[in-house]
Design a protein around this motif. Structure first.
Motif, PDB file in Angstrom:
ATOM      1  N   ARG A  43       0.771  -1.131  -0.031  1.00 15.57           N
ATOM      2  CA  ARG A  43       0.128  -0.098  -0.116  1.00 15.57           C
ATOM      3  C   ARG A  43       0.808   1.356   0.177  1.00 15.57           C
ATOM      4  O   ARG A  43       0.665   2.049  -0.747  1.00 15.57           O
ATOM      5  CB  ARG A  43      -0.939   0.040   1.053  1.00 15.57           C
ATOM      6  CG  ARG A  43      -2.049   0.966   0.891  1.00 15.57           C
ATOM      7  CD  ARG A  43      -3.120   0.897   2.138  1.00 15.57           C
ATOM      8  NE  ARG A  43      -2.853   1.051   3.422  1.00 15.57           N
ATOM      9  CZ  ARG A  43      -2.835   2.209   4.083  1.00 15.57           C
ATOM     10  NH1 ARG A  43      -3.333   3.377   3.509  1.00 15.57           N
ATOM     11  NH2 ARG A  43      -2.719   2.327   5.409  1.00 15.57           N
ATOM     12  N   GLN A  44       1.950   1.148   0.934  1.00 19.65           N
ATOM     13  CA  GLN A  44       2.818   2.486   0.938  1.00 19.65           C
ATOM     14  C   GLN A  44       3.388   2.625  -0.561  1.00 19.65           C
ATOM     15  O   GLN A  44       3.602   3.483  -0.956  1.00 19.65           O
ATOM     16  CB  GLN A  44       3.858   2.164   1.636  1.00 19.65           C
ATOM     17  CG  GLN A  44       3.692   2.762   3.295  1.00 19.65           C
ATOM     18  CD  GLN A  44       4.892   2.700   3.977  1.00 19.65           C
ATOM     19  OE1 GLN A  44       6.153   3.306   3.536  1.00 19.65           O
ATOM     20  NE2 GLN A  44       4.899   2.445   5.218  1.00 19.65           N
ATOM     21  N   VAL A  47       0.751   4.124  -2.684  1.00 21.79           N
ATOM     22  CA  VAL A  47       0.294   5.598  -2.311  1.00 21.79           C
ATOM     23  C   VAL A  47       1.445   6.623  -2.576  1.00 21.79           C
ATOM     24  O   VAL A  47       1.189   7.831  -2.942  1.00 21.79           O
ATOM     25  CB  VAL A  47      -0.106   5.898  -0.830  1.00 21.79           C
ATOM     26  CG1 VAL A  47      -1.409   4.974  -0.648  1.00 21.79           C
ATOM     27  CG2 VAL A  47       0.676   5.634   0.088  1.00 21.79           C
ATOM     28  N   THR A  48       2.498   6.081  -2.343  1.00 23.54           N
ATOM     29  CA  THR A  48       3.775   7.028  -2.883  1.00 23.54           C
ATOM     30  C   THR A  48       4.253   6.967  -4.133  1.00 23.54           C
ATOM     31  O   THR A  48       5.197   7.696  -4.725  1.00 23.54           O
ATOM     32  CB  THR A  48       4.989   6.661  -1.874  1.00 23.54           C
ATOM     33  OG1 THR A  48       5.174   5.171  -2.132  1.00 23.54           O
ATOM     34  CG2 THR A  48       4.540   6.755  -0.322  1.00 23.54           C
ATOM     35  N   TYR A 106      -3.733  10.279  -3.918  1.00 17.84           N
ATOM     36  CA  TYR A 106      -2.706   9.270  -3.986  1.00 17.84           C
ATOM     37  C   TYR A 106      -2.103   9.372  -5.371  1.00 17.84           C
ATOM     38  O   TYR A 106      -1.093   8.519  -5.629  1.00 17.84           O
ATOM     39  CB  TYR A 106      -3.306   7.902  -3.758  1.00 17.84           C
ATOM     40  CG  TYR A 106      -3.609   7.767  -2.153  1.00 17.84           C
ATOM     41  CD1 TYR A 106      -3.092   8.574  -1.332  1.00 17.84           C
ATOM     42  CD2 TYR A 106      -4.619   6.773  -1.886  1.00 17.84           C
ATOM     43  CE1 TYR A 106      -3.244   8.442   0.010  1.00 17.84           C
ATOM     44  CE2 TYR A 106      -4.659   6.642  -0.577  1.00 17.84           C
ATOM     45  CZ  TYR A 106      -4.223   7.670   0.354  1.00 17.84           C
ATOM     46  OH  TYR A 106      -4.495   7.109   1.664  1.00 17.84           O
ATOM     47  N   ALA A 107      -2.425   9.909  -6.359  1.00 21.80           N
ATOM     48  CA  ALA A 107      -1.880  10.131  -7.481  1.00 21.80           C
ATOM     49  C   ALA A 107      -0.823  10.925  -7.710  1.00 21.80           C
ATOM     50  O   ALA A 107      -0.745  12.172  -8.216  1.00 21.80           O
ATOM     51  CB  ALA A 107      -3.081  10.397  -8.690  1.00 21.80           C
ATOM     52  N   ALA A 108       0.265  10.648  -6.640  1.00 19.26           N
ATOM     53  CA  ALA A 108       1.193  11.657  -6.572  1.00 19.26           C
ATOM     54  C   ALA A 108       2.341  11.465  -7.453  1.00 19.26           C
ATOM     55  O   ALA A 108       2.482  10.522  -8.152  1.00 19.26           O
ATOM     56  CB  ALA A 108       2.008  11.249  -5.126  1.00 19.26           C
TER      57      ALA A 108
ATOM     58  N   ALA B 208      -0.131   3.081   9.031  1.00 19.03           N
ATOM     59  CA  ALA B 208       0.606   2.568   8.040  1.00 19.03           C
ATOM     60  C   ALA B 208       2.097   2.781   8.310  1.00 19.03           C
ATOM     61  O   ALA B 208       2.982   3.110   7.467  1.00 19.03           O
ATOM     62  CB  ALA B 208       0.152   3.317   6.544  1.00 19.03           C
ATOM     63  N   THR B 302      -0.185  14.746  -0.787  1.00 13.33           N
ATOM     64  CA  THR B 302       0.765  13.735  -0.845  1.00 13.33           C
ATOM     65  C   THR B 302       1.992  14.826  -1.459  1.00 13.33           C
ATOM     66  O   THR B 302       3.026  14.600  -1.044  1.00 13.33           O
ATOM     67  CB  THR B 302       0.503  12.713  -1.343  1.00 13.33           C
ATOM     68  OG1 THR B 302      -0.606  12.070  -1.126  1.00 13.33           O
ATOM     69  CG2 THR B 302       1.701  11.630  -1.510  1.00 13.33           C
ATOM     70  N   GLU B 303       1.568  15.774  -2.295  1.00 12.63           N
ATOM     71  CA  GLU B 303       2.763  16.332  -2.998  1.00 12.63           C
ATOM     72  C   GLU B 303       3.387  17.240  -1.944  1.00 12.63           C
ATOM     73  O   GLU B 303       4.460  17.391  -1.986  1.00 12.63           O
ATOM     74  CB  GLU B 303       2.052  17.177  -4.069  1.00 12.63           C
ATOM     75  CG  GLU B 303       1.686  16.769  -5.331  1.00 12.63           C
ATOM     76  CD  GLU B 303       0.210  16.301  -5.182  1.00 12.63           C
ATOM     77  OE1 GLU B 303      -0.290  16.097  -4.302  1.00 12.63           O
ATOM     78  OE2 GLU B 303      -0.432  15.787  -6.276  1.00 12.63           O
ATOM     79  N   THR B 306       5.362  15.246   0.492  1.00 16.98           N
ATOM     80  CA  THR B 306       6.609  14.934  -0.331  1.00 16.98           C
ATOM     81  C   THR B 306       7.916  16.000  -0.428  1.00 16.98           C
ATOM     82  O   THR B 306       8.740  16.052  -0.057  1.00 16.98           O
ATOM     83  CB  THR B 306       6.409  14.621  -1.628  1.00 16.98           C
ATOM     84  OG1 THR B 306       5.345  13.636  -1.508  1.00 16.98           O
ATOM     85  CG2 THR B 306       7.539  13.801  -2.432  1.00 16.98           C
ATOM     86  N   PRO B 336      -2.645   7.621   5.732  1.00 14.04           N
ATOM     87  CA  PRO B 336      -1.479   7.250   6.363  1.00 14.04           C
ATOM     88  C   PRO B 336      -0.629   8.376   6.950  1.00 14.04           C
ATOM     89  O   PRO B 336      -0.844   9.800   6.449  1.00 14.04           O
ATOM     90  CB  PRO B 336      -0.633   6.459   5.362  1.00 14.04           C
ATOM     91  CG  PRO B 336      -1.494   6.455   4.208  1.00 14.04           C
ATOM     92  CD  PRO B 336      -2.699   7.606   4.220  1.00 14.04           C
ATOM     93  N   SER B 340       4.845   7.731   7.469  1.00 18.13           N
ATOM     94  CA  SER B 340       4.708   6.270   6.787  1.00 18.13           C
ATOM     95  C   SER B 340       5.609   6.375   5.437  1.00 18.13           C
ATOM     96  O   SER B 340       5.777   5.489   4.606  1.00 18.13           O
ATOM     97  CB  SER B 340       3.544   5.715   6.645  1.00 18.13           C
ATOM     98  OG  SER B 340       2.716   6.633   5.646  1.00 18.13           O
ATOM     99  N   LEU B 341       5.767   7.661   4.813  1.00 22.13           N
ATOM    100  CA  LEU B 341       6.352   7.710   3.467  1.00 22.13           C
ATOM    101  C   LEU B 341       7.868   7.156   3.898  1.00 22.13           C
ATOM    102  O   LEU B 341       8.623   7.538   4.539  1.00 22.13           O
ATOM    103  CB  LEU B 341       6.484   9.298   3.292  1.00 22.13           C
ATOM    104  CG  LEU B 341       5.153  10.083   2.890  1.00 22.13           C
ATOM    105  CD1 LEU B 341       5.404  11.540   2.543  1.00 22.13           C
ATOM    106  CD2 LEU B 341       4.672   9.121   1.730  1.00 22.13           C
ATOM    107  N   PRO B 342       8.220   7.003   2.577  1.00 25.34           N
ATOM    108  CA  PRO B 342       9.662   6.326   2.632  1.00 25.34           C
ATOM    109  C   PRO B 342      10.540   7.416   2.711  1.00 25.34           C
ATOM    110  O   PRO B 342      10.308   8.608   2.261  1.00 25.34           O
ATOM    111  CB  PRO B 342       9.844   5.826   1.326  1.00 25.34           C
ATOM    112  CG  PRO B 342       8.608   6.369   0.366  1.00 25.34           C
ATOM    113  CD  PRO B 342       7.633   6.721   1.275  1.00 25.34           C
TER     114      PRO B 342
END
Lengths: 512, 512
Positions: A43-44, A47-48, A106-108, B208, B302-303, B306, B336, B340-342
């Motif tokens: 999932r991560q 979503v990323t 999530y469409a990042a 997450a 998410t942008e 990030t 999340p 949880s982001l990488p």
């Protein structure tokens, strides 16, 4: 082998290699469950956008083999992601990342920059001036957990086996009723009114201190109270008086605050006030343990208490009275607190803890403040660490006001007095030529003088036979006493004390 | 009248005048009991030698008359002091202060200097730079207690009536058994291992976030975690990013720390990261509420998440993620966490509280730290405010690991979602021309836009009808939004919401 695998993008093509998948998903984490781990990792990645919309996943068998998982585990993780809309699957085709993700955010953009420099600039270290000063010395507190009762003769501990846990349970049950729901609501930041009232009564009877509940604030620990007082009363560079020897925790937090510590020696009357007055008359704060000096066990004489108060009066300094283990006085009734002297109200902060008298994990203490400091202290506590739980405060208030606390103190005082005598007796019997133990008048521990051996050798030999003690040098800075060991007697019954006393003798004689 | 009074010293002769006695003993304090008060006052006068050895006391009748006490009260206080050796009495003669006091230290010099200048130099004020900065703004927290459930529409509150207090009681009873005595012992300063493990599992499933228990530390509150992080990571003058509008408590503690706050605006995607990068790329720390912005309710895209992480990576800054009320997401599963982001592991501090989700007086929270910050953080917490009670941690661990927490969140999420709809419905029905309420997607409160009225007028009118709300201007600094009110809907059922909504309408229309 990978019958359903069908790359749909350059990214996915690159991911064909097993090594790429393991980079993408990382190592399995069995602690959360393997299916959970796989679900989260996929999932991560989705979503990323490391797994972009439309990219195909490997077949369940492939992934299962690669990670040594059961195929069902992989299938279940896929199914969950399918049901949540992260994946789509059509008969005869690979399972793919949905192009219509559950949340449009999530469409990042792919995190390519991040991945290109996975480490980048290393994260900021703990480098503030406060923590730098704090870590200049060894921590006085254990930084990892204890899982058993203290070893003999660990100092500064009471015997939790003597605590009336059944009473404590009943008081909890009383407050944890739907009709008492407001106990769960936010407590007064100053502390529960019932608890502050109970403390006022306790202080009047046990410490000869007459205060109004408005001057009493509930905190988590005496350390917290001292930290907040330093933040209220000092700027970096201000002088503060510290007992030498003295309580290590207090010294460290004073040092961390950036204040200039003036080491004030201790003699048989307690703090040598004139030394402090000579070296730093304009000090902002003086930390003292007048009822029973930590760790030497000396009571500050009334002359010295008066002199200290005179200093405060003539220079405007604040006395922080750590009313440490004053309840455990075996030869007479406890000395009144310094705070009980006339004229002390506006210059003394009196702090006391219940954690020492009841059990360590209680983490409730109180502070009696000069009226002008109440509002700023409450302000500071409420914004930094309002930590006292409403329920525990309500239970503790009942424990005090219904007499359980007094009964507990009376009972343990008798027991600890007997244990002090046993400690003296066995010390004389087994170590009289090695360690001199003065008669114990009060407290939970005693500073014992080493006769023919230095502290570090003694500690090393005691450690080899499983005996704990603290070197007096740990508490001292400029004004050396000793060699001596601070040893606790309170948590150990007569049998335990005799056995441990024999081990001490064997260890010090190096006969084991 | 005073048959037994016989002065034996000049001091005592001077004390013959009633006014002198009242000066010596002060005003009676009925709150501790009159006999107790008299006993304490006399004993203090004796031990401080204001009543020197050998001086005579007035007869019981005299003293009783002077203070309007029962004669028996005075006689009982005298008897106690006689029995303890402070006083001596011979038949036919006055009661006198003993020349052989119970403790020789009590033969102190009289505190004449103190009394000559009873006030002396006024005590030091709370004047440190930290508290001075802290008190430059109004406190965000109530500084005195609440004694009832919150009034509608008090923001930032959950409904304690929904908490399963019976489960909480049973879990307490389980741990408060003699066989579980070690629960009373000092807990691991990092937090109880069982609780940290339960939090790791919760974070994996709900947020997450995959972490190891070693990175999780238990604290009393998110505020405490932020205070400690500022002490670890910043020096006065360092830049820090703060959301504007944003959580008032965070802003105040950042301001008190002496750091330079950079106000970063919020738009419909959340924090405008490029603004922060432009104004202060080298900031030490960025405080954010990405899951649901406090108080605007926006989720950070998410942008933006990030971009924020990229800033941290390229400049070494630390992101403090306050995972505020992310559990209450009504339209989809919770986003999340940023953590949880990488690449987030080494740059994000994730902090979350149980007090908001369960009940306010719980005062337990957690923080997930980058590995390099764990040791310094634990060091700092253990010396300042180790406040989490061992018992409550054990109970909370069971509450989490046995599924009670998830059940509670699921149940309250459904209820709060319905209450959010009721709030929207009644707002539309009663205030549609006065206040615009956007659809509520998450959280416990909502920022409502005032249409034809300014915030202070609205607040004043609402207060007159017993309605609570917070003006959005309280949360803003440089980047104004509004006029708007932040209103809580979660603690109020449908009936309560409708009644209060009618009051809001009446109040705002000034029709009451």
């Amino acid at each position: 082998m990978n019958d359903r695998y069908a790359p749909v993008s350059e990214t996915a093509a690159r991911e064909r290699e097993p090594v790429v998948w393991s980079l993408l998903l990382g190592a399995p984490d069995a602690t959360v469950g393997l299916q959970r781990w796989l679900y989260d990792a996929l999932r991560q990645a989705i979503v990323t956008a490391r797994l972009p919309p439309g990219s195909a996943l490997p077949g369940t068998r492939t992934l299962a083999q690669q990670y040594g998982l059961a195929r069902g585990t992989v299938a279940s993780a896929y199914e969950q992601l399918l049901s949540e809309g992260y994946l789509v699957s059509r008969r005869g085709s690979a399972t793919r990342v949905s192009t219509q993700l559950p949340d449009p955010r999530y469409a990042a953009e792919p995190l390519t920059h991040l991945q290109a420099t996975p480490d980048g600039r290393p994260g900021r270290e703990a480098q503030g001036p406060w923590i730098k000063r704090l870590t200049e010395h060894e921590s006085p507190f254990p930084l990892s957990g204890t899982t058993s009762l203290p070893r003999p003769f660990h100092p500064h501990r009471s015997d939790i086996r003597l605590f009336p846990i059944d009473v404590w349970r009943k008081l909890h049950a009383r407050h944890l009723r739907p009709s008492r729901l407001l106990t769960l609501d936010d407590a007064d930041p100053v502390g529960l009114p019932a608890l502050r009232k109970a403390i006022v009564e306790h202080l009047a009877i046990s410490r000869a201190v007459t205060v109004s509940p408005e001057q009493v604030v509930i905190v988590g620990s005496v350390q917290q109270a001292l930290d907040l007082c330093l933040r209220l009363l000092t700027a970096p560079g201000d002088a503060v008086w510290m007992e030498d020897p003295g309580y290590v925790g207090a010294r460290q937090i004073m040092h961390a605050s950036g204040t200039r510590i003036v080491d004030v020696p201790i003699d048989s009357d307690g703090l040598v006030v004139e030394h402090g007055v000579r070296e730093a008359p304009g000090a902002a704060l003086a930390y003292v343990t007048p009822s029973r000096h930590a760790p030497l066990g000396i009571s500050m004489s009334t002359e010295r208490q008066t002199a200290l108060l005179r200093w405060a009066h003539s220079h405007g300094g604040v006395i922080f009275e750590d009313d440490y283990d004053s309840e455990y006085c075996f030869r007479s009734r406890p000395l009144p607190a310094l705070r009980s002297l006339p004229g002390a109200e506006s210059h003394v902060v009196l702090a006391g803890t219940f954690s020492k008298l009841m059990f360590p994990s209680l983490r409730h203490a109180y502070v009696v403040l000069p009226p002008r400091l109440v509002a700023p202290f409450v302000r500071a506590a409420s914004i930094t660490a309002r930590s006292a739980s409403g329920l525990t405060q309500a239970v503790l208030a009942d424990f005090l006001s219904e007499g359980h606390f007094d009964r507990h103190i009376r009972r343990t005082r008798t027991i600890y007095a007997a244990r002090a005598r046993a400690f003296e007796h066995f010390a004389q019997k087994y170590w009289h030529d090695l360690i001199r133990v003065e008669p114990i008048a009060a407290g939970l521990d005693v500073a014992c003088h080493l006769l023919h051996i230095d502290e570090s050798t003694a500690l090393q030999r005691l450690k080899s036979v499983g005996i704990a003690a603290a070197p007096l040098s740990k508490y001292t800075h400029r004004h050396r006493h000793g060699p001596a060991l601070v040893m606790g007697f309170a948590p150990f019954n007569e049998d335990e004390t005799e056995r441990a006393a024999q081990q001490v003798a064997a260890g010090l004689r190096n006969a084991v």
